[in-house]
Design an enzyme around this catalytic site. Structure first.
Site, PDB file in Angstrom:
ATOM      1  N   PHE A  11      36.536  75.703  45.818  1.00 47.09           N
ATOM      2  CA  PHE A  11      37.565  76.589  45.287  1.00 47.09           C
ATOM      3  C   PHE A  11      38.934  76.324  45.881  1.00 47.09           C
ATOM      4  O   PHE A  11      39.079  76.211  47.110  1.00 47.09           O
ATOM      5  CB  PHE A  11      37.237  78.053  45.626  1.00 47.09           C
ATOM      6  CG  PHE A  11      36.144  78.659  44.817  1.00 47.09           C
ATOM      7  CD1 PHE A  11      36.396  79.199  43.564  1.00 47.09           C
ATOM      8  CD2 PHE A  11      34.855  78.695  45.306  1.00 47.09           C
ATOM      9  CE1 PHE A  11      35.378  79.768  42.817  1.00 47.09           C
ATOM     10  CE2 PHE A  11      33.834  79.262  44.573  1.00 47.09           C
ATOM     11  CZ  PHE A  11      34.091  79.798  43.328  1.00 47.09           C
ATOM     12  N   ASP A  12      39.937  76.289  45.023  1.00 52.12           N
ATOM     13  CA  ASP A  12      41.268  76.666  45.453  1.00 52.12           C
ATOM     14  C   ASP A  12      41.235  78.174  45.683  1.00 52.12           C
ATOM     15  O   ASP A  12      40.453  78.889  45.046  1.00 52.12           O
ATOM     16  CB  ASP A  12      42.290  76.315  44.381  1.00 52.12           C
ATOM     17  CG  ASP A  12      43.639  76.957  44.640  1.00 52.12           C
ATOM     18  OD1 ASP A  12      44.221  76.680  45.696  1.00 52.12           O
ATOM     19  OD2 ASP A  12      44.073  77.752  43.802  1.00 52.12           O
ATOM     20  N   CYS A  13      42.065  78.677  46.564  1.00 50.95           N
ATOM     21  CA  CYS A  13      42.054  80.114  46.847  1.00 50.95           C
ATOM     22  C   CYS A  13      43.225  80.846  46.190  1.00 50.95           C
ATOM     23  O   CYS A  13      43.037  81.799  45.442  1.00 50.95           O
ATOM     24  CB  CYS A  13      42.080  80.358  48.352  1.00 50.95           C
ATOM     25  SG  CYS A  13      42.012  82.114  48.796  1.00 50.95           S
ATOM     26  N   THR A  16      43.716  81.421  42.368  1.00 49.63           N
ATOM     27  CA  THR A  16      42.377  81.418  41.787  1.00 49.63           C
ATOM     28  C   THR A  16      41.586  82.646  42.212  1.00 49.63           C
ATOM     29  O   THR A  16      41.039  83.373  41.385  1.00 49.63           O
ATOM     30  CB  THR A  16      41.622  80.143  42.199  1.00 49.63           C
ATOM     31  OG1 THR A  16      42.391  78.991  41.841  1.00 49.63           O
ATOM     32  CG2 THR A  16      40.255  80.069  41.537  1.00 49.63           C
TER      33      THR A  16
END
Length: 241
Positions: A11-13, A16
């Site tokens: 994941f990008d955080c 997102t």
């Protein structure tokens, strides 16, 4: 290609899982108030996105909280607002105040039962730790720009991710579904690294690109959802089938 084929979601955080655009906009309010500026949200976010991208390229090893302070100082200078340096530092320290998207924690709790969950973020570890508490799950890996010494979309960040997924979790590229909002920061370099991608299109239905620059070309994504909740629901349906 099916969602059930993958073993890890990377994941990008920010953008997102964490609503960074609301966080950035809220953190800019003291500056805009000091200058009595009528700068709209979308214009401010676009300006931030341009400043951030330029600063990350110019100073790739600069810690993200410090980089935010530098960006804030440029905001003030370019807008002709005289402020105390403390306001720059407050902006740099604002990441822990940025809110999670309403669906993030619940969706992550569900996905945690079916995948390894890994973060590849453009922030520093201290800033992410505060955001992690809002997300409510224990990630199986956390790799930040502070660890890598560069910022996405630099290909070094995805090389670092793949190296550590292999060393830390014993997982290769075919097991990975990179899950992110930013086409510019994430999907372009992820596809170049040979990864499958799920686009969490948090700006669906909005004009412009917000705080994220547009890429030179539209990358091909394997899945597209308007929220993380939609991804979780799609997994439920795929698993039931």
């Amino acid at each position: 290609m099916k969602l059930t084929e993958f073993k890890v979601l990377t994941f990008d955080c920010y953008g997102t899982l964490i609503d960074w655009e609301t966080g950035i906009w809220n953190a800019l309010q003291p500056l805009l108030s000091a200058g009595q500026l009528d700068l709209g949200r979308e214009e401010a976010l676009a300006r931030f996105g341009r400043y951030e991208s330029e600063q990350e390229q110019a100073t790739p090893s600069l810690r993200y909280s410090t980089l935010l302070s530098v960006i804030h100082a440029r905001f003030a200078r370019d807008l002709g607002v005289r402020i105390h340096a403390d306001l720059n530092e407050r902006f740099g320290a604002s990441v822990p105040d940025w809110p999670a998207f309403p669906d993030s924690a619940e969706a992550l709790a569900y996905l945690k039962r079916h995948y390894r969950l890994v973060i590849l973020s453009n922030v520093d570890r201290q800033s992410f730790a505060a955001s992690n508490r809002k997300l409510g799950v224990s990630f199986d890996g956390i790799y930040t720009a502070e660890d890598v010494g560069s910022y996405k979309p630099d290909p070094r960040n995805f090389a670092y991710l793949l190296e550590h997924l292999a060393a830390d979790l014993g997982l290769g590229p075919s097991a990975v579904l990179h899950t992110a909002q930013s086409l510019y920061h994430d999907h372009v370099p992820a596809k170049e690294a040979g990864l499958a991608c799920a686009w969490i299109d948090r700006r669906f239905g909005k004009s412009g690109s917000g705080a994220t620059p547009l890429p030179e070309h539209q990358p091909e994504v394997n899945f597209r959802f308007k929220s993380l909740a939609e991804l979780a629901q799609a997994h439920r349906e795929a698993a039931a089938a």
